[in-house]
Design a protein around this motif. Structure first.
Motif, PDB file in Angstrom:
ATOM      1  N   ARG A   1      11.510  43.727 -40.956  1.00 33.38           N
ATOM      2  CA  ARG A   1      11.877  42.398 -40.457  1.00 33.38           C
ATOM      3  C   ARG A   1      13.062  42.475 -39.498  1.00 33.38           C
ATOM      4  NH1 ARG A   1      11.319  40.787 -46.091  1.00 33.38           N
ATOM      5  NH2 ARG A   1       9.367  39.643 -46.427  1.00 33.38           N
ATOM      6  N   ARG A   2      14.045  43.311 -39.831  1.00 29.52           N
ATOM      7  CA  ARG A   2      15.215  43.417 -38.952  1.00 29.52           C
ATOM      8  C   ARG A   2      14.851  44.093 -37.630  1.00 29.52           C
ATOM      9  NH1 ARG A   2      21.130  46.332 -39.926  1.00 29.52           N
ATOM     10  NH2 ARG A   2      22.108  45.358 -38.098  1.00 29.52           N
ATOM     11  N   LEU A   3      14.028  45.128 -37.698  1.00 28.95           N
ATOM     12  CA  LEU A   3      13.584  45.777 -36.466  1.00 28.95           C
ATOM     13  C   LEU A   3      12.840  44.791 -35.574  1.00 28.95           C
ATOM     14  CD1 LEU A   3      12.329  49.202 -37.893  1.00 28.95           C
ATOM     15  CD2 LEU A   3      14.288  48.873 -36.365  1.00 28.95           C
ATOM     16  N   TYR A   4      12.023  43.958 -36.196  1.00 22.59           N
ATOM     17  CA  TYR A   4      11.267  42.968 -35.431  1.00 22.59           C
ATOM     18  C   TYR A   4      12.207  41.961 -34.776  1.00 22.59           C
ATOM     19  CZ  TYR A   4       8.277  38.968 -34.414  1.00 22.59           C
ATOM     20  OH  TYR A   4       7.650  37.916 -33.793  1.00 22.59           O
ATOM     21  N   ALA A   5      13.128  41.404 -35.554  1.00 24.69           N
ATOM     22  CA  ALA A   5      14.047  40.390 -35.027  1.00 24.69           C
ATOM     23  C   ALA A   5      14.883  40.958 -33.882  1.00 24.69           C
ATOM     24  CB  ALA A   5      14.951  39.873 -36.140  1.00 24.69           C
ATOM     25  N   GLU A   6      15.339  42.198 -34.042  1.00 24.08           N
ATOM     26  CA  GLU A   6      16.193  42.795 -33.007  1.00 24.08           C
ATOM     27  C   GLU A   6      15.400  43.146 -31.745  1.00 24.08           C
ATOM     28  OE1 GLU A   6      19.403  43.064 -32.954  1.00 24.08           O
ATOM     29  OE2 GLU A   6      19.770  42.374 -35.000  1.00 24.08           O
ATOM     30  N   THR A   7      14.167  43.590 -31.897  1.00 24.18           N
ATOM     31  CA  THR A   7      13.369  43.912 -30.708  1.00 24.18           C
ATOM     32  C   THR A   7      12.961  42.653 -29.950  1.00 24.18           C
ATOM     33  OG1 THR A   7      11.370  44.051 -32.082  1.00 24.18           O
ATOM     34  CG2 THR A   7      12.474  46.116 -31.561  1.00 24.18           C
ATOM     35  N   VAL A   8      12.697  41.569 -30.670  1.00 26.71           N
ATOM     36  CA  VAL A   8      12.396  40.287 -30.010  1.00 26.71           C
ATOM     37  C   VAL A   8      13.614  39.822 -29.204  1.00 26.71           C
ATOM     38  CG1 VAL A   8      11.910  37.833 -30.397  1.00 26.71           C
ATOM     39  CG2 VAL A   8      10.613  39.574 -31.642  1.00 26.71           C
ATOM     40  N   LYS A   9      14.803  39.930 -29.801  1.00 20.88           N
ATOM     41  CA  LYS A   9      16.017  39.569 -29.073  1.00 20.88           C
ATOM     42  C   LYS A   9      16.222  40.485 -27.872  1.00 20.88           C
ATOM     43  CE  LYS A   9      19.151  39.489 -32.350  1.00 20.88           C
ATOM     44  NZ  LYS A   9      20.480  39.281 -32.995  1.00 20.88           N
ATOM     45  N   GLY A  10      15.954  41.770 -28.086  1.00 21.22           N
ATOM     46  CA  GLY A  10      16.118  42.729 -26.997  1.00 21.22           C
ATOM     47  C   GLY A  10      15.189  42.446 -25.833  1.00 21.22           C
ATOM     48  N   ARG A  11      13.953  42.074 -26.139  1.00 18.56           N
ATOM     49  CA  ARG A  11      12.999  41.743 -25.085  1.00 18.56           C
ATOM     50  C   ARG A  11      13.486  40.536 -24.266  1.00 18.56           C
ATOM     51  NH1 ARG A  11       7.624  42.850 -24.792  1.00 18.56           N
ATOM     52  NH2 ARG A  11       8.416  44.906 -25.393  1.00 18.56           N
ATOM     53  N   ARG A  12      14.004  39.543 -24.966  1.00 18.50           N
ATOM     54  CA  ARG A  12      14.484  38.351 -24.270  1.00 18.50           C
ATOM     55  C   ARG A  12      15.753  38.646 -23.466  1.00 18.50           C
ATOM     56  NH1 ARG A  12      15.028  35.196 -21.244  1.00 18.50           N
ATOM     57  NH2 ARG A  12      15.153  32.912 -21.346  1.00 18.50           N
ATOM     58  N   TYR A  13      16.592  39.480 -24.001  1.00 17.61           N
ATOM     59  CA  TYR A  13      17.810  39.872 -23.290  1.00 17.61           C
ATOM     60  C   TYR A  13      17.463  40.586 -21.996  1.00 17.61           C
ATOM     61  CZ  TYR A  13      22.488  41.886 -22.589  1.00 17.61           C
ATOM     62  OH  TYR A  13      23.704  42.234 -22.067  1.00 17.61           O
ATOM     63  N   ASN A  14      16.493  41.494 -22.049  1.00 14.68           N
ATOM     64  CA  ASN A  14      16.051  42.194 -20.847  1.00 14.68           C
ATOM     65  C   ASN A  14      15.575  41.211 -19.782  1.00 14.68           C
ATOM     66  OD1 ASN A  14      16.403  45.039 -21.054  1.00 14.68           O
ATOM     67  ND2 ASN A  14      14.776  45.139 -22.582  1.00 14.68           N
ATOM     68  N   ALA A  15      14.785  40.245 -20.203  1.00 16.24           N
ATOM     69  CA  ALA A  15      14.253  39.267 -19.253  1.00 16.24           C
ATOM     70  C   ALA A  15      15.373  38.430 -18.642  1.00 16.24           C
ATOM     71  CB  ALA A  15      13.236  38.360 -19.946  1.00 16.24           C
ATOM     72  N   GLN A  16      16.335  38.022 -19.477  1.00 13.53           N
ATOM     73  CA  GLN A  16      17.427  37.197 -18.967  1.00 13.53           C
ATOM     74  C   GLN A  16      18.337  37.986 -18.028  1.00 13.53           C
ATOM     75  OE1 GLN A  16      18.068  33.640 -19.547  1.00 13.53           O
ATOM     76  NE2 GLN A  16      19.026  34.359 -17.665  1.00 13.53           N
ATOM     77  N   ALA A  17      18.635  39.230 -18.388  1.00 13.32           N
ATOM     78  CA  ALA A  17      19.487  40.055 -17.533  1.00 13.32           C
ATOM     79  C   ALA A  17      18.819  40.329 -16.193  1.00 13.32           C
ATOM     80  CB  ALA A  17      19.834  41.358 -18.241  1.00 13.32           C
ATOM     81  N   THR A  18      17.501  40.542 -16.215  1.00 16.44           N
ATOM     82  CA  THR A  18      16.763  40.753 -14.973  1.00 16.44           C
ATOM     83  C   THR A  18      16.830  39.505 -14.096  1.00 16.44           C
ATOM     84  OG1 THR A  18      15.266  42.335 -16.030  1.00 16.44           O
ATOM     85  CG2 THR A  18      14.513  41.311 -13.986  1.00 16.44           C
TER      86      THR A  18
END
Length: 378
Positions: free
Chosen positions: A51-68
């Motif tokens: 569950r933690r890996l999932y939550a963190e990867t979802v946040k990471g994906r969104r962070y990548n999109a926002q930073a781009t």
């Protein structure tokens, strides 16, 4: 035959029987990348970890999109997205204890954030600021390294020094496949193995060193095979399988902490987006190649596993997305605020004790700024 041999004054002794110092078999990586998600091994994985890996990867994906997006708005000078590589980034941060050190490359912003660094501070270097944005000692995270592989010898030096001092510290150094072609990579592995330093090397093999494909960089069976030449184990793992990366890195960190020496881990992954916002990836790869990796997306693999085990309902999925959106909104708000610049920062931290010339230059600048301020219209 030499003249000395003809005269009988020289009789070369037969070479002694050569014995290998280390049996290479235990050091060799498995023929196939280690996998957990979607296999029977997944049944033994802690649900809370998934569950933690999932939550963190979802946040990471969104962070990548926002930073781009921020690069397109001129708020970031450059951003090397790690979309598609989130499993490596998050797992690397989560396996470390608070006392351990992370040595990231320029693409490893997500690992830095997952380690506890402020999301905006982690972008300071990529924003074009004059400093790294955070205190490395506070977070035990080295500065993002733009030159390829230069952080690897630093990781070895810190880990070796910590062991000499008796500190229970492990260093985890991240590098891309392109970095394995640099001299710093080879020097670091050699020193680490000879000194049995408590360090783990994670190679995120995303297939390209900017535009150079892997087969133009090395003829080795895998990058993990390079470990054998230095006398350390090589591990091969599916870099999009967050649980597998976490498991392999956990073993490597434990081995290092117990005095077993370094490990080289190669994670097979894929960079879904361009090298940076300044890169045109269509010049060296096609859409078909990218599409082939979409079904092996790290977020998708975790979703499938969690759903199959009844660990992911709509409420949990919504909570993960809302947390990711909150992170993106906070990032937007703070990155869109103009930075207040002090021109005299140009003279800060140049020397521990400023030279007379530097003091004179700073005084001159301050005088010019004061004159401009006095002459400015009200």
């Amino acid at each position: 035959m030499t003249v000395m041999e003809q005269r009988g004054a020289y009789r070369p002794a037969p070479p002694p029987a050569w014995q290998p110092r280390t049996d290479p078999a235990p050091l060799l990586p498995d023929p196939e990348p280690h996998r957990v998600l979607g296999t029977p091994r997944a049944a033994g994985t802690d649900p809370a970890l998934l569950r933690r890996l999932y939550a963190e990867t979802v946040k990471g994906r969104r962070y990548n999109a926002q930073a781009t997006a921020l690069t397109k708005q001129g708020r970031l000078a450059v951003y090397p997205s790690s979309t598609g590589q989130e499993a490596c980034e998050i797992a690397a941060a989560l396996v470390l204890e608070e006392r351990d050190w992370l040595f990231p490359s320029y693409r490893d912003t997500l690992a830095v954030i997952a380690r506890g660094v402020d999301p905006v501070a982690a972008l300071s270097l990529l924003r074009g600021d004059w400093h790294t944005g955070y205190d490395p000692r506070t977070h035990r995270v080295a500065p993002l390294s733009t030159p390829l592989a230069t952080q690897l010898p630093h990781a070895v030096g810190l880990a070796h020094a910590a062991r000499l001092k008796g500190d229970d510290v492990v260093a985890l150094a991240l590098v891309g496949d392109g970095g394995t072609s640099e001299g710093d990579f080879h020097e670091a592995l050699n020193f680490a193995a000879v000194w049995r330093a408590p360090v783990v090397f994670l190679v995120q093999n995303n297939g390209f060193a900017i535009s150079v494909p892997l087969d133009k960089q090395t003829a080795a069976p895998s990058l993990a095979h390079k470990a054998v030449g230095y006398g350390m184990p090589g591990r091969l793992v599916d870099g999009n399988d967050a649980a597998a990366v976490h498991e392999v890195l956990t073993d490597a960190v434990r081995r290092a902490r117990e005095g077993g020496g370094p490990t080289l881990v190669e994670a097979i992954t894929y960079r879904m987006e361009a090298h940076t916002n300044a890169d045109d990836a269509t010049r060296y790869r096609g859409d078909a190649e990218i599409e082939a990796w979409r079904d092996h997306d790290p977020v998708l693999l975790l979703e499938r596993e969690l759903e199959a085990r009844g660990l992911l309902d709509e409420a949990a999925r919504t909570a993960a997305r809302e947390a990711a959106e909150a992170l993106a909104a906070d990032l937007r708000a703070r990155m869109n605020a103009d930075v207040v610049l002090d021109p005299t920062d140009l003279f800060a931290h140049v020397y521990a004790e400023p030279t007379p010339q530097l003091r004179a230059q700073e005084a001159l600048l301050r005088a010019e700024l004061a004159a401009e301020h006095e002459g400015a219209p009200e």
